[in-house]
Design an enzyme around this catalytic site. Structure first.
Site: not given
Length: 371
Positions: A92, A165, A193, A215, A285, A310
Site C-alpha cells: 500500500y 467505503n 461495499i 458472471d 483494480g 480517499l
C-alpha cells in the site's frame, strides 16, 4: 521492537484504570506526581511485511502513559479492509513503519482522559477521524484531535466501517460531475461495499444507477439484492457483450459518470455506457488488469479518466469536511437508508476472520471484529 514489548510489569500498572478516573476528581491535587496509564492492550501486530496470515501475531502491549491531550479508547469493533491487508503486505502506498499494530478504522468507547482534554467524557462512543493506524487492539491511545464523538445509537458494525467505503462512495458522487436528480451513473464492482453505498446514496439523491456484476452462480439472486437497495439496472458482464449496450438502458439516461474498481474488461464496459464528455473514476483494480481505452472514446466522445484515493482526499484542505459527512452517513444507517453486508466475529477468532478476508473461503461479507 521496544514499542511492542510484551507486558512484564502488569502488577505495577494494575490500578491504571482507576487512575484514569482521577483526572475528573476534585482530590486530584497530586496530578503532577501521578502518572495516568492506559490498561495493557491485546493487539494484532506485524514486525515485517509479508502474507498477513504468516507475519501477524497476537501479543500483549504494555500500558501507555497518557499525555495531557491524550484519550484512551476501549475498542468495540474494527473491520479487516483490503487496504489493511495491503499495508501488512507492504504494497500500500501509505503504511506505518514496522513493527506496527494492524487496522485503520473502528469504533470504541472513551475509557480515560488526559488532564487537558475537553469535549469528551468516559463512556462516549468515538471513531478515529480521519482514520489512522493501530485499531486492531483492545485499547488505543491517541491525541483528542484524532477522535470524533458519534451518536451512541449507531449500530457498532456501521460505526466501525463508515469512514472508508461509504465516505468513498459519497465523495465520488459529489466530486467529479455536477449530478442532478434524474441523472444516472454506471459502475462495476456493484456488490462491493462502495458499490452498495453508491446505489443507495444515488437513490436518495434521485440519481439512477446502472450496475455491472461478474458472471457467477446465483447472479439472479445478486441482481435482486442490488435492486432492493435501489439499483435501477443490473447486468452481468456477459450480458453486455453486445454492440449497442445503451439500447439496454430503456428509459434510463446515458450515464454522465462511471466508477471502476475492477479494471480490464469490466472498466471497458463502464466506458461503453458513458455519454458524450462523460467521466470514469477509477478507485480500485481488483482484477489487476490495465484499463484499455479505444482511440474513438477520446476523439469522438471526449471521455475523461480520473482517479480517486480517499487517503489523498483526507490530507487535502477538504479534509475538515469529513466529520459532517460521516455524521450524515451514520444518520442514514440509523434511519435504515444505508446498509451493507458484514459479519461480526469475535476478536479471538481473528485468524478465521483473516482467512475469510483473504478470500480463502470464497466470497465473504466484510469481516468486522468485535472486541
Amino acid at each position: 521492537m521496544a514499542s511492542l514489548r510484551l507486558v512484564s510489569f502488569k502488577a505495577l500498572y494494575r490500578s491504571s484504570s482507576s487512575l484514569c478516573n482521577l483526572t475528573h476528581s476534585p482530590s486530584f491535587a497530586v496530578r503532577a506526581f501521578s502518572a495516568i496509564f492506559s490498561p495493557s492492550s491485546t493487539a494484532i501486530v506485524y514486525t515485517q511485511h509479508g502474507p498477513p496470515d504468516s507475519v501477524t501475531r497476537i501479543i500483549e502491549l504494555a500500558p501507555v502513559q497518557l499525555k495531557e491531550n491524550d484519550v484512551c479508547v476501549k475498542m468495540i469493533a474494527a473491520p479487516i479492509n483490503p487496504s489493511d491487508i495491503n499495508r501488512i503486505e507492504g504494497v500500500y502506498p501509505v503504511r506505518p513503519d514496522v513493527p506496527a499494530v494492524g487496522g485503520y478504522e473502528g469504533v470504541g468507547e472513551v475509557h480515560c482522559l488526559g488532564s487537558a482534554v475537553k469535549g469528551l467524557s468516559p463512556g462516549d462512543m468515538v471513531i478515529p477521524s480521519p482514520p489512522s493506524s493501530g485499531t486492531w487492539q483492545t485499547y488505543v491511545v491517541k491525541d483528542q484531535s484524532m477522535w470524533h464523538k458519534i451518536d451512541k445509537d449507531t449500530p457498532i458494525e456501521y460505526a466501525a466501517t463508515i469512514t472508508i467505503n461509504p465516505l468513498t462512495a459519497l465523495r465520488m458522487l459529489q466530486d467529479f460531475t455536477n449530478l442532478k436528480s434524474g441523472d444516472s451513473i454506471v459502475q462495476n464492482g456493484a456488490t462491493s461495499i462502495v458499490g452498495q453505498c453508491v446505489i443507495q446514496i444515488a437513490r436518495i439523491q434521485g440519481i439512477h444507477s446502472v450496475n455491472i456484476i461478474r458472471d457467477r452462480a446465483g447472479s439472479d439472486v445478486v441482481k435482486e439484492k442490488l435492486k432492493k437497495l435501489g439499483a435501477n439496472a443490473v447486468f452481468t458482464e456477459s450480458e453486455l457483450d453486445v454492440k449497442n449496450v445503451k439500447a439496454l438502458l430503456n428509459n434510463i439516461p446515458e450515464p454522465a459518470l462511471g466508477f471502476n474498481c475492477v479494471g480490464g474488461t469490466a472498466a471497458s464496459l463502464v466506458l461503453k455506457f458513458l455519454r458524450q464528455e462523460g467521466t470514469m473514476v477509477t478507485y480500485g483494480g481488483m482484477s489487476k488488469k490495465p484499463i484499455t481505452v479505444s482511440t474513438s472514446s477520446f476523439i469522438f466522445k471526449d471521455l475523461s479518466l480520473r482517479g480517486f484515493w480517499l487517503q489523498k482526499w483526507m490530507t487535502s484542505d477538504k479534509s475538515m469536511e469529513c466529520r459532517p459527512m460521516i455524521d450524515y452517513l451514520l444518520g442514514l444507517t440509523r434511519e435504515g437508508k444505508l446498509s451493507y453486508e458484514m459479519e461480526l466475529v469475535p476478536f479471538s477468532d481473528f485468524s478465521t476472520a483473516l482467512e475469510k478476508a483473504l478470500g480463502k473461503h470464497g466470497s465473504q461479507p466484510k469481516q468486522v471484529m468485535k472486541f
